[in-house]
Design a protein around this motif. Sequence first.
Motif, PDB file in Angstrom:
ATOM      1  N   PRO A 146       8.071   7.550  -4.407  1.00 35.52           N
ATOM      2  CA  PRO A 146       8.350   8.105  -3.209  1.00 35.52           C
ATOM      3  C   PRO A 146       6.865   6.902  -3.090  1.00 35.52           C
ATOM      4  CG  PRO A 146       7.858  10.135  -4.327  1.00 35.52           C
ATOM      5  CD  PRO A 146       8.663   9.458  -5.441  1.00 35.52           C
ATOM      6  N   GLY A 147       6.741   5.749  -1.638  1.00 37.56           N
ATOM      7  CA  GLY A 147       5.714   5.618  -1.437  1.00 37.56           C
ATOM      8  C   GLY A 147       6.262   3.599  -1.762  1.00 37.56           C
ATOM      9  N   VAL A 148       7.005   3.659  -2.650  1.00 34.40           N
ATOM     10  CA  VAL A 148       7.046   1.927  -2.710  1.00 34.40           C
ATOM     11  C   VAL A 148       8.157   1.809  -1.949  1.00 34.40           C
ATOM     12  CG1 VAL A 148       9.493   2.047  -4.400  1.00 34.40           C
ATOM     13  CG2 VAL A 148       8.091   1.020  -4.489  1.00 34.40           C
ATOM     14  N   SER A 149       7.481   0.296  -1.830  1.00 41.13           N
ATOM     15  CA  SER A 149       8.631  -0.318  -0.154  1.00 41.13           C
ATOM     16  C   SER A 149      10.090  -0.838  -0.248  1.00 41.13           C
ATOM     17  CB  SER A 149       7.718  -0.970   0.283  1.00 41.13           C
ATOM     18  OG  SER A 149       7.697  -2.591  -0.717  1.00 41.13           O
ATOM     19  N   GLU A 150      10.603  -1.386  -0.137  1.00 38.71           N
ATOM     20  CA  GLU A 150      11.988  -1.854  -0.905  1.00 38.71           C
ATOM     21  C   GLU A 150      11.504  -3.394  -1.334  1.00 38.71           C
ATOM     22  OE1 GLU A 150      16.550  -3.660   0.905  1.00 38.71           O
ATOM     23  OE2 GLU A 150      15.417  -1.760   2.155  1.00 38.71           O
ATOM     24  N   LYS A 151      10.570  -3.653  -0.229  1.00 37.31           N
ATOM     25  CA  LYS A 151      11.043  -5.684  -1.003  1.00 37.31           C
ATOM     26  C   LYS A 151       9.774  -5.349  -2.014  1.00 37.31           C
ATOM     27  CE  LYS A 151       7.794  -8.693   0.481  1.00 37.31           C
ATOM     28  NZ  LYS A 151       6.698  -9.099   1.106  1.00 37.31           N
ATOM     29  N   MET A 152       8.857  -4.279  -2.182  1.00 35.96           N
ATOM     30  CA  MET A 152       8.079  -4.406  -3.421  1.00 35.96           C
ATOM     31  C   MET A 152       8.877  -3.789  -5.045  1.00 35.96           C
ATOM     32  SD  MET A 152       5.025  -4.880  -5.287  1.00 35.96           S
ATOM     33  CE  MET A 152       4.193  -5.706  -3.432  1.00 35.96           C
ATOM     34  N   LEU A 153       9.979  -2.567  -4.383  1.00 34.44           N
ATOM     35  CA  LEU A 153      10.878  -2.183  -4.974  1.00 34.44           C
ATOM     36  C   LEU A 153      12.093  -3.374  -6.200  1.00 34.44           C
ATOM     37  CD1 LEU A 153      11.921  -0.374  -7.307  1.00 34.44           C
ATOM     38  CD2 LEU A 153      12.947   0.652  -5.274  1.00 34.44           C
ATOM     39  N   ILE A 154      12.442  -4.295  -5.200  1.00 33.24           N
ATOM     40  CA  ILE A 154      13.362  -5.378  -5.243  1.00 33.24           C
ATOM     41  C   ILE A 154      12.147  -6.015  -6.687  1.00 33.24           C
ATOM     42  CG2 ILE A 154      14.021  -7.563  -4.467  1.00 33.24           C
ATOM     43  CD1 ILE A 154      15.179  -6.003  -2.306  1.00 33.24           C
ATOM     44  N   GLN A 155      10.889  -6.512  -5.814  1.00 37.02           N
ATOM     45  CA  GLN A 155       9.909  -7.654  -6.444  1.00 37.02           C
ATOM     46  C   GLN A 155       9.671  -7.662  -8.120  1.00 37.02           C
ATOM     47  OE1 GLN A 155       6.385  -9.023  -4.440  1.00 37.02           O
ATOM     48  NE2 GLN A 155       5.574  -9.301  -6.632  1.00 37.02           N
TER      49      GLN A 155
END
Length: 119
Positions: free
Chosen positions: A49-58
């Motif tokens: 919870p709290g992770v953005s899609e962009k950050m998770l992909i990166q």
Amino acid sequence: MATSARRGPYFCGIDAAMDVVSGKWKSLILWELNNYGTRRFAELRRGLPGVSEKMLIQHLREMEEDGLVHREVYREVPPKVEYSLTEDGVSLNAALSSLGRWGTERIKRIGAEKVDLSP
């Protein structure tokens, strides 16, 4: 064995280790994959919870590049992608477990709130 883009120079082993786990989400991704096994992207995102899609992909891309995470793409419709830990990811997670125990004790000692992520 994956080839990492980061190659030092390093001052010590901790410096080299922190290079691959730097960032808020990487150690949590390792924990999630270690505790729940192979996961699809949406499952990882729900588990963090709290992770953005962009950050998770990166972070997943960097961790794959560093040889910590394996990305399996299934050629089907709709496309299916699964993430799992490599041998290096498993061993790094084992090394981080002592840090996790220290953090749990600190949470208790300082009376901090601990979020329950149980499904």
